[in-house]
Scaffold this motif. Structure first.
Motif, mmCIF file in Angstrom:
data_model
loop_
_atom_site.group_PDB
_atom_site.id
_atom_site.type_symbol
_atom_site.label_atom_id
_atom_site.label_comp_id
_atom_site.label_asym_id
_atom_site.label_seq_id
_atom_site.Cartn_x
_atom_site.Cartn_y
_atom_site.Cartn_z
ATOM 1 N N GLU A 181 0.828 -1.207 0.000
ATOM 2 C CA GLU A 181 0.000 0.000 0.000
ATOM 3 C C GLU A 181 0.862 1.256 0.000
ATOM 4 O OE1 GLU A 181 -3.408 2.193 2.769
ATOM 5 O OE2 GLU A 181 -2.592 0.246 3.401
ATOM 6 N N ARG A 227 -2.306 8.845 9.256
ATOM 7 C CA ARG A 227 -3.560 8.084 9.120
ATOM 8 C C ARG A 227 -4.735 9.003 9.421
ATOM 9 N NH1 ARG A 227 -2.576 2.375 9.259
ATOM 10 N NH2 ARG A 227 -0.485 1.872 10.015
ATOM 11 N N ASP A 228 -5.834 8.786 8.697
ATOM 12 C CA ASP A 228 -7.033 9.560 8.957
ATOM 13 C C ASP A 228 -7.806 8.940 10.120
ATOM 14 O OD1 ASP A 228 -8.424 7.364 7.909
ATOM 15 O OD2 ASP A 228 -8.983 8.378 6.056
ATOM 16 N N ASP A 264 -10.260 7.063 10.165
ATOM 17 C CA ASP A 264 -10.597 5.659 9.915
ATOM 18 C C ASP A 264 -9.364 4.771 9.850
ATOM 19 O OD1 ASP A 264 -13.353 6.208 9.782
ATOM 20 O OD2 ASP A 264 -13.165 6.809 7.677
ATOM 21 N N ARG A 265 -8.204 5.320 10.208
ATOM 22 C CA ARG A 265 -6.913 4.603 10.236
ATOM 23 C C ARG A 265 -6.375 4.285 8.849
ATOM 24 N NH1 ARG A 265 -3.889 5.364 13.840
ATOM 25 N NH2 ARG A 265 -2.900 3.356 13.811
ATOM 26 N N ARG A 266 -6.922 4.916 7.810
ATOM 27 C CA ARG A 266 -6.381 4.740 6.456
ATOM 28 C C ARG A 266 -5.126 5.589 6.316
ATOM 29 N NH1 ARG A 266 -12.137 5.496 4.485
ATOM 30 N NH2 ARG A 266 -11.530 7.630 4.906
#
Length: 177
Positions: free
Chosen positions: A19, A61-62, A64-66
């Motif tokens: 990723e 990370r946002d 939402d942990r993305r």
């Protein structure tokens, strides 16, 4: 709101490495368009896994942990810290993620004894690249000053054959207080 952290040094998470590699290469494909020969990538999964294992990769990370951004941060010799491979997810540009990553990198370097933080900016030698010109101005506004200009062949001779145009490295420094 983003949170930024250094990744744990266990690089066994192949999905995470893939990723991050994809994010870095997608961002640099646009940010360095015209600088590299077709098919050249900014990084590889093996290089990024090595940087993670060495403890050099920070991620943003946002809620939402993305993962929405990343940077490579390391200590050089003589009280100099460095960050590079700074990326922000294209759909999140202009939201302060890049600035937050730079702030994090500077604090991280200072906490490890750096008195100066360095960054390198690859620029074409014979023409103005709009993204590179934007970045040069942004780094200057953040307090970085041009320390010197060098050729890519000095520090990264293995990359020279991949260039589509002659390039220089602009090396910026910022004294930390």
């Amino acid at each position: 709101m983003v949170s930024i952290e250094m990744l744990p040094t266990a690089a066994g998470d192949t999905a995470l490495v893939a990723e991050l590699t994809d994010l870095v290469n997608r961002v640099y494909e646009v940010a360095e368009e015209g600088l590299w020969c077709d098919g050249a990538s900014r990084t590889t999964t093996s290089e990024l896994a090595g940087l993670i294992t060495a403890g050099h990769v920070a991620v943003a990370r946002d809620a939402d942990r993305r993962i929405v951004g990343a940077a490579c941060i390391r200590q050089l010799a003589d009280g100099i810290g460095e960050f590079g491979m700074l990326v922000c997810a294209p759909e999140r540009r202009g939201t302060g993620i890049g600035r937050a990553l730079v702030d994090f990198a500077e604090r991280h370097c200072v906490e490890r004894g750096a008195r100066t933080v360095q960054l390198e900016l690859l620029v074409p030698r014979n023409w103005a690249h709009p993204v590179k010109e934007f970045l040069r101005g942004w780094y200057l506004r953040l307090g970085y000053v041009l320390e010197r200009k060098g050729g890519l062949e000095e520090s990264y001779p293995h990359l020279v054959p991949l260039l589509a145009t002659p390039c220089d490295f602009l090396i910026f420094h910022k004294l930390m207080r």
